[in-house]
Write a protein that holds these residues in place. Structure first.
Motif, PDB file in Angstrom:
ATOM      1  N   ARG A   1       0.814  -1.214   0.000  1.00 52.63           N
ATOM      2  CA  ARG A   1       0.000   0.000   0.000  1.00 52.63           C
ATOM      3  C   ARG A   1       0.847   1.262   0.000  1.00 52.63           C
ATOM      4  O   ARG A   1       0.574   2.205  -0.738  1.00 52.63           O
ATOM      5  CB  ARG A   1      -0.930  -0.011   1.212  1.00 52.63           C
ATOM      6  CG  ARG A   1      -1.936  -1.147   1.176  1.00 52.63           C
ATOM      7  CD  ARG A   1      -2.885  -1.130   2.347  1.00 52.63           C
ATOM      8  NE  ARG A   1      -3.800  -2.262   2.283  1.00 52.63           N
ATOM      9  CZ  ARG A   1      -4.816  -2.440   3.113  1.00 52.63           C
ATOM     10  NH1 ARG A   1      -5.049  -1.557   4.082  1.00 52.63           N
ATOM     11  NH2 ARG A   1      -5.606  -3.481   2.990  1.00 52.63           N
ATOM     12  N   ALA A   2       1.875   1.284   0.813  1.00 53.88           N
ATOM     13  CA  ALA A   2       2.711   2.482   0.877  1.00 53.88           C
ATOM     14  C   ALA A   2       3.469   2.674  -0.423  1.00 53.88           C
ATOM     15  O   ALA A   2       3.621   3.793  -0.919  1.00 53.88           O
ATOM     16  CB  ALA A   2       3.671   2.381   2.050  1.00 53.88           C
ATOM     17  N   ASP A   3       3.927   1.590  -0.998  1.00 52.90           N
ATOM     18  CA  ASP A   3       4.697   1.648  -2.235  1.00 52.90           C
ATOM     19  C   ASP A   3       3.867   2.209  -3.379  1.00 52.90           C
ATOM     20  O   ASP A   3       4.339   2.988  -4.200  1.00 52.90           O
ATOM     21  CB  ASP A   3       5.188   0.245  -2.584  1.00 52.90           C
ATOM     22  CG  ASP A   3       6.097   0.224  -3.790  1.00 52.90           C
ATOM     23  OD1 ASP A   3       6.977   1.099  -3.864  1.00 52.90           O
ATOM     24  OD2 ASP A   3       5.932  -0.645  -4.650  1.00 52.90           O
TER      25      ASP A   3
ATOM     26  N   ALA B   1       0.972   3.970  -2.979  1.00 58.20           N
ATOM     27  CA  ALA B   1       0.106   5.074  -2.540  1.00 58.20           C
ATOM     28  C   ALA B   1      -1.351   4.720  -2.780  1.00 58.20           C
ATOM     29  O   ALA B   1      -2.137   5.536  -3.258  1.00 58.20           O
ATOM     30  CB  ALA B   1       0.486   6.373  -3.257  1.00 58.20           C
TER      31      ALA B   1
END
Length: 315
Positions: free
Chosen positions: A224-226, A228
């Motif tokens: 998810r962070a990768d 966005a």
């Protein structure tokens, strides 16, 4: 649609894992290549078409005598007008056209609202990276849509194919059957991904949210962070987490065509559809890749059919 530095990500990931970076593109062993060509019509006759490509170049193509055209229904090349956006399946180094899809669109997401009595206006949440879209379902198409989408209610998933017309999106065909559960109640995946699996089977679909002529795919299980993408990581299929830029080998089980394609986007909407494709037998449950239109066509897919059975592995 893709995220920046996808090519760089792919090379760095291969170096970190101690493996060679795969080469994107079709497998030479898949037979004579199919080429997808997109553009806007500048001139058209029953036998020839001139288009403006996305990069501004003009290109002249021969329309094969057996070529077929879809623009909401089967039409002839002469029925197309200047300014129509087309995606075409071509042969002989992109010079001979055998299949044309004109002004085609696909919309999928979660229903937010439905308004109207005859013609229906449907607002959809298409995910954090695609936003909201409002589509019109003409009265003549509502019966066909509701046969495969019986829950025309907020909270349920929707997936349909249509055309652009006068600045609006007209939905005409169900792309697949509607899942029976609400969008926030996706069935759980198997307990754990078996890392020894060389290939994973499931369903491949396509989306019009990619850049024109882009080759690549959206994949549900990205960090998810990768990516966005707060809605990533949802799928009823047993999929491993992969990074943006990873190369997947994608095989169309119906045509036996294979290509190496990069993950260029988050497939969070596709991951919510725990359905099957029945194009050539019945696929395993779950959409495991969502392809750009060009990649879908070059793997032998028919855009109006909406899906094909697929196997994927690391490219």
């Amino acid at each position: 649609m893709g995220y920046p530095s996808i090519e760089r990500r792919r090379v760095l990931a291969a170096a970190a894992l101690g493996r060679e970076a795969g080469v994107p593109g079709p497998d030479p062993g898949s037979g004579d290549p199919l080429h997808a060509v997109t553009g806007t019509i500048l001139d058209v006759s029953p036998h020839l078409m001139t288009i403006e490509r996305p990069d501004g170049r003009a290109d002249r193509l021969i329309i094969a005598p057996w070529a077929t055209v879809w623009r909401g229904a089967e039409v002839t090349p002469a029925d197309l007008s200047v300014g129509t956006r087309v995606i075409m399946r071509t042969l002989r180094e992109r010079k001979v056209v055998e299949r044309i899809w004109a002004d085609i669109v696909r919309v999928n997401g979660t229903i937010l609202s439905v308004e109207g009595r005859k013609d229906l206006a449907v607002e959809l949440d298409c995910g954090p990276h695609r936003g909201r879209r409002t589509v019109t379902i003409p009265y003549r198409a509502t019966g066909r849509l509701q046969v495969r989408h019986p829950q025309f209610e907020p909270g349920y998933l929707f997936d349909a194919i249509g055309i652009r017309q006068d600045g609006a999106t007209l939905v005409l065909l169900p792309a697949t059957s509607q899942p029976t559960y609400p969008a926030r109640a996706v069935p759980s995946a198997p307990p754990a991904y078996a890392g020894v699996q060389p290939r994973i089977s499931g369903t491949a679909t396509w989306s019009d949210a990619f850049d024109e002529e882009e080759r690549g795919l959206a994949y549900p299980m990205v960090e998810r962070a990768d990516a966005a993408c707060p809605d990533a990581g949802v799928s009823c299929a047993g999929l491993p987490y992969l990074a943006l830029g990873s190369l997947l080998q994608v095989r169309n089980s119906c045509t036996d065509r294979t290509a190496n394609l990069p993950i260029v986007a988050c497939g969070c909407v596709a991951g919510r559809f725990c359905d099957r494709c029945v194009e050539c037998g019945t696929s395993e449950r779950g959409r495991i890749v969502e392809l750009s239109p060009s990649s879908y066509v070059e793997l032998g897919g028919e855009l109006v059919k909406g899906c094909f059975n697929v196997q994927i592995g690391l490219g």
